[in-house]
Design an enzyme around this catalytic site. Structure first.
Site, short mmCIF file in Angstrom:
data_model
loop_
_atom_site.label_atom_id
_atom_site.label_comp_id
_atom_site.label_asym_id
_atom_site.label_seq_id
_atom_site.Cartn_x
_atom_site.Cartn_y
_atom_site.Cartn_z
N HIS A 76 -36.44 22.53 -9.14
CA HIS A 76 -36.02 21.66 -10.25
C HIS A 76 -37.07 21.70 -11.35
O HIS A 76 -38.27 21.85 -11.10
CB HIS A 76 -35.77 20.23 -9.77
CG HIS A 76 -36.94 19.53 -9.14
ND1 HIS A 76 -37.91 18.88 -9.88
CD2 HIS A 76 -37.30 19.36 -7.84
CE1 HIS A 76 -38.80 18.34 -9.06
NE2 HIS A 76 -38.45 18.62 -7.82
N ASP A 78 -37.53 19.28 -13.68
CA ASP A 78 -37.91 17.96 -14.17
C ASP A 78 -39.05 17.38 -13.34
O ASP A 78 -39.38 17.89 -12.26
CB ASP A 78 -36.70 17.02 -14.13
CG ASP A 78 -36.10 16.90 -12.73
OD1 ASP A 78 -35.96 17.94 -12.05
OD2 ASP A 78 -35.76 15.78 -12.31
N ASP A 108 -44.97 19.44 -7.79
CA ASP A 108 -43.57 19.03 -7.61
C ASP A 108 -42.82 19.08 -8.94
O ASP A 108 -42.69 18.07 -9.61
CB ASP A 108 -43.56 17.61 -7.05
CG ASP A 108 -42.17 17.12 -6.70
OD1 ASP A 108 -41.25 17.93 -6.60
OD2 ASP A 108 -42.01 15.89 -6.54
N GLU A 140 -33.25 16.51 -10.80
CA GLU A 140 -33.40 16.33 -9.35
C GLU A 140 -34.07 15.01 -9.02
O GLU A 140 -33.77 14.37 -8.01
CB GLU A 140 -34.21 17.50 -8.76
CG GLU A 140 -34.26 17.54 -7.24
CD GLU A 140 -35.37 16.73 -6.60
OE1 GLU A 140 -35.35 16.54 -5.37
OE2 GLU A 140 -36.27 16.25 -7.34
N GLU A 141 -34.98 14.57 -9.90
CA GLU A 141 -35.75 13.36 -9.63
C GLU A 141 -34.98 12.07 -9.92
O GLU A 141 -35.50 10.99 -9.73
CB GLU A 141 -37.05 13.37 -10.45
CG GLU A 141 -38.01 14.51 -10.11
CD GLU A 141 -38.68 14.37 -8.75
OE1 GLU A 141 -38.28 13.48 -7.98
OE2 GLU A 141 -39.59 15.14 -8.47
N GLU A 165 -39.92 23.19 -2.91
CA GLU A 165 -40.50 21.84 -2.89
C GLU A 165 -41.81 21.86 -2.09
O GLU A 165 -42.06 22.76 -1.27
CB GLU A 165 -39.52 20.86 -2.24
CG GLU A 165 -38.27 20.58 -3.05
CD GLU A 165 -38.47 19.51 -4.09
OE1 GLU A 165 -39.63 19.13 -4.37
OE2 GLU A 165 -37.45 19.04 -4.65
N HIS A 352 -45.62 12.67 -7.14
CA HIS A 352 -45.23 11.38 -7.72
C HIS A 352 -46.43 10.46 -7.89
O HIS A 352 -46.26 9.23 -7.95
CB HIS A 352 -44.15 10.69 -6.87
CG HIS A 352 -42.87 11.46 -6.75
ND1 HIS A 352 -41.70 10.89 -6.27
CD2 HIS A 352 -42.54 12.73 -7.05
CE1 HIS A 352 -40.74 11.78 -6.29
NE2 HIS A 352 -41.23 12.92 -6.75
#
Length: 382
Positions: A76, A78, A108, A140-141, A165, A352
């Protein structure tokens, strides 16, 4: 124009913000990231198709070679939102600190794309018997809208798909599902000195939370998978908002919660069980209860242990395929007919979070692993 170096590609992607968030004030387009990747891959001879998902939001499918089968390397484009004040470095600048690269998305998972490019470049002069597809998705997030759009299109992809990932270069063949849900209760406000003047949404929500915790206990008794570090399904009561003053009967209350089902648990059946518990509570407390997902669920994912991709990845990494608690786009690629695996260089423990990093010692092992996967699925397969 010469292609940027590996580090320059990392830096360019990190410097291009592409936050995906359910809060509109924080959400950003990912189109600039897609355009960067498409430009680099086009220079290498890939055929680049951009799938528009929403204004400013797009997926990229870049293909080298032709024919059925082949390999998908996916990720992803984003990132999650970030609080710059909590970072010790600029989150939008690739920073080298000791043996790590730091930056938002370096782990990530924007960093996966430069590693794919580094892996494939020496192989491009050889005949590809089956195609290589580089897939970059949006959102995706948050809503998974990119992967869902791909699945809705129903277009077959490769025979095998690897999603980069953060797994510490260990193959992952199972993960839990992700359901984020909301319950709104509308009661009747009134003066707190006389309970008969209203119907408390907060007291009704107390009963709702009791039923949810009861269901959680029931599901944890019924479902268990020891391959997961947390072997049972989880239900987290994440946030609650209600009322406005101690001397008023609470007229409105909202709860948001997170449910992580195991493979084999059907999200629709879980929602039906919750709904069945809510109906009598609404009657008992004389309130209105509305229940709906915050967004569509990510289904649980399981790839069979005897799949060719699992065996190949286990041989190349030296690790037995494992399970993780976090969700990915894997079930959507699997639904398109791909044997699917999650396998990437990052560490989920730093994802994150402020100070997100990627160990530089993982760069070349990832390049070697991706190159071996491309050779197996695209150069050697008939």
């Amino acid at each position: 124009m010469p292609l940027p170096t590996l580090k320059e590609q990392f830096a360019a992607l990190i410097a291009t913000p592409s936050v995906s968030c359910t809060q509109a004030s924080l959400d950003m387009p990912n189109q600039p990231i897609i355009d960067l990747l498409a430009g680099w891959l086009h220079e290498l001879g890939f055929r680049c198709e951009i799938q528009q998902v929403a204004p400013g939001k797009a997926n990229l499918l870049a293909t080298f070679g032709t024919g059925p089968g082949g390999l998908v390397l996916a990720g992803h484009s984003d990132t999650v939102p970030f609080d710059e004040s909590l970072w010790q470095t600029d989150p939008l600048k690739l920073t080298e600190s000791g043996d790590r690269w730091l930056g938002l998305g370096v782990c990530d998972m924007k960093g996966f794309f430069p590693l794919i490019i580094e892996a494939v470049q020496p192989l491009l002069s050889q005949p590809f018997r089956q195609p290589l597809i580089v897939l970059a998705t949006c959102d995706e997030e948050s809503s998974m809208s990119g992967a869902k759009a791909l699945a809705d299109a129903g277009r077959p992809l490769g025979r095998a798909a690897v999603i980069g990932e953060p797994t510490g270069l260990k193959p992952i063949r199972l993960h839990k599902g992700v359901m984020m849900e909301r319950i709104d209760i509308l009661g009747q406000s009134g003066h707190s000195s006389d309970p008969s003047l209203g119907h408390s949404a907060l007291e009704a929500m107390h009963a709702v939370m009791g039923e949810l915790m009861g269901l959680r206990q029931q599901w944890q008794r019924e479902f268990n998978n020891p391959q997961f570090g947390v072997p049972s399904p989880t239900l987290n009561l994440g946030c609650i908002h209600g009322g406005d003053n101690p001397n008023r009967i609470c007229g409105q209350c909202a709860l948001e919660f997170d449910l992580r089902p195991l493979p084999g648990m059907d999200p629709a059946a879980l929602r039906a069980a919750i709904q069945q518990k809510l109906q009598p509570l609404a009657q008992r407390h004389q309130v209105r209860i509305d229940y709906k997902p915050l967004f569509g669920e990510v289904p649980p994912f399981e790839q069979s242990a005897d799949a060719e991709l699992v065996k190949v990845a286990e041989r190349l990494t030296g690790h037995t395929a494992e399970a993780v608690a976090f969700g990915t786009e894997a079930p959507y690629l699997q639904a398109l007919g791909c044997e699917t695996l999650v396998l990437g260089p990052g560490d989920i423990r730093c994802a994150h979070q402020p100070g997100e990093y990627l160990e530089m010692s993982r760069l070349q092992p990832t390049v070697r692993l991706l190159r071996e996967l491309i050779q197996h699925y695209c150069l050697e397969q008939g």
